[in-house]
Design a protein around this motif. Structure first.
Motif, mmCIF file in Angstrom:
data_model
loop_
_atom_site.group_PDB
_atom_site.id
_atom_site.type_symbol
_atom_site.label_atom_id
_atom_site.label_comp_id
_atom_site.label_asym_id
_atom_site.label_seq_id
_atom_site.Cartn_x
_atom_site.Cartn_y
_atom_site.Cartn_z
ATOM 1 N N THR A 150 -28.409 23.923 28.114
ATOM 2 C CA THR A 150 -28.468 24.678 26.871
ATOM 3 C C THR A 150 -29.798 24.372 26.189
ATOM 4 O O THR A 150 -30.231 23.216 26.142
ATOM 5 C CB THR A 150 -27.267 24.346 25.950
ATOM 6 N N ARG A 153 -32.366 15.809 29.372
ATOM 7 C CA ARG A 153 -33.148 16.936 28.882
ATOM 8 C C ARG A 153 -34.406 17.082 29.715
ATOM 9 O O ARG A 153 -34.894 16.124 30.310
ATOM 10 C CB ARG A 153 -33.516 16.767 27.406
ATOM 11 N N LEU A 169 -24.203 19.243 20.355
ATOM 12 C CA LEU A 169 -23.974 19.842 21.660
ATOM 13 C C LEU A 169 -22.601 19.443 22.174
ATOM 14 O O LEU A 169 -22.138 18.328 21.918
ATOM 15 C CB LEU A 169 -25.037 19.395 22.654
ATOM 16 N N LEU A 218 -28.116 19.157 15.246
ATOM 17 C CA LEU A 218 -27.348 20.009 16.146
ATOM 18 C C LEU A 218 -26.291 19.155 16.811
ATOM 19 O O LEU A 218 -26.486 17.943 17.003
ATOM 20 C CB LEU A 218 -28.232 20.639 17.215
ATOM 21 N N TYR A 221 -31.174 20.977 27.543
ATOM 22 C CA TYR A 221 -30.295 19.810 27.601
ATOM 23 C C TYR A 221 -29.179 20.075 28.611
ATOM 24 O O TYR A 221 -28.525 21.123 28.568
ATOM 25 C CB TYR A 221 -29.718 19.525 26.218
ATOM 26 N N GLY A 278 -26.511 24.604 21.743
ATOM 27 C CA GLY A 278 -27.954 24.610 21.571
ATOM 28 C C GLY A 278 -28.394 25.701 20.601
ATOM 29 O O GLY A 278 -27.608 26.549 20.191
ATOM 30 N N VAL A 280 -32.499 23.724 23.408
ATOM 31 C CA VAL A 280 -32.668 23.216 22.052
ATOM 32 C C VAL A 280 -34.133 23.368 21.687
ATOM 33 O O VAL A 280 -35.011 22.881 22.405
ATOM 34 C CB VAL A 280 -32.243 21.738 21.944
ATOM 35 N N THR A 313 -37.532 19.266 21.712
ATOM 36 C CA THR A 313 -37.376 20.593 22.309
ATOM 37 C C THR A 313 -37.297 20.487 23.825
ATOM 38 O O THR A 313 -38.187 19.901 24.463
ATOM 39 C CB THR A 313 -38.551 21.504 21.904
#
Length: 126
Positions: A120, A38, A20, A18, A94, A9, A122, A91
């Motif tokens: 994590t 998430r 993960l 990104l 996660y 993240g 994000v 956002t």
């Protein structure tokens, strides 16, 4: 006991990407169902992807379809979530989640998952 450890993240600008990672331990074989959920502040936890390592089937909600891709490594004990064209509404924290190893299908409801990672963060800036 099945455990997950998420990583990857961070902060990214809108339109960025990104990846993960979710490292799983405790599964007794390589056949299992792992999902990414998430949760944004004030919102319910929602599924963003799921993979069944038994048959390779995947699940994506419309909100991420075409932008997010779930995959595993050769051991099937690490699950990746590749996120492209990120948006501020992505956002969230996660989480990696797994089902009882006797269950073989991806399902979208978080209450049907038995094992969870710590999550994590994000953050996508506009």
């Amino acid at each position: 006991e099945v455990q997950f450890a998420e990583s990857g993240g961070g902060l990214v600008q809108a339109g960025g990407s990104l990846r993960l990672s979710c490292a799983a331990s405790g599964f007794t074989n390589d056949e299992h169902v792992v999902a990414w959920f998430r949760q944004a502040p004030g919102k319910e936890r929602e599924i963003v992807s799921c993979i069944s390592t038994i048959d390779g089937s995947t699940l994506y909600p419309d909100s991420v379809k075409g932008r997010f891709t779930i995959s595993t490594d050769n051991t099937k004990n690490t699950v990746f979530l590749e996120m492209n064209n990120l948006k501020p509404e992505d956002t969230a924290v996660y989480y990696c989640a797994g089902r009882d190893p006797r269950l073989v299908y991806c399902v979208p409801r978080s209450e049907l998952y038995d094992f969870w990672g710590q999550g994590t963060q994000v953050t996508v800036s506009s």
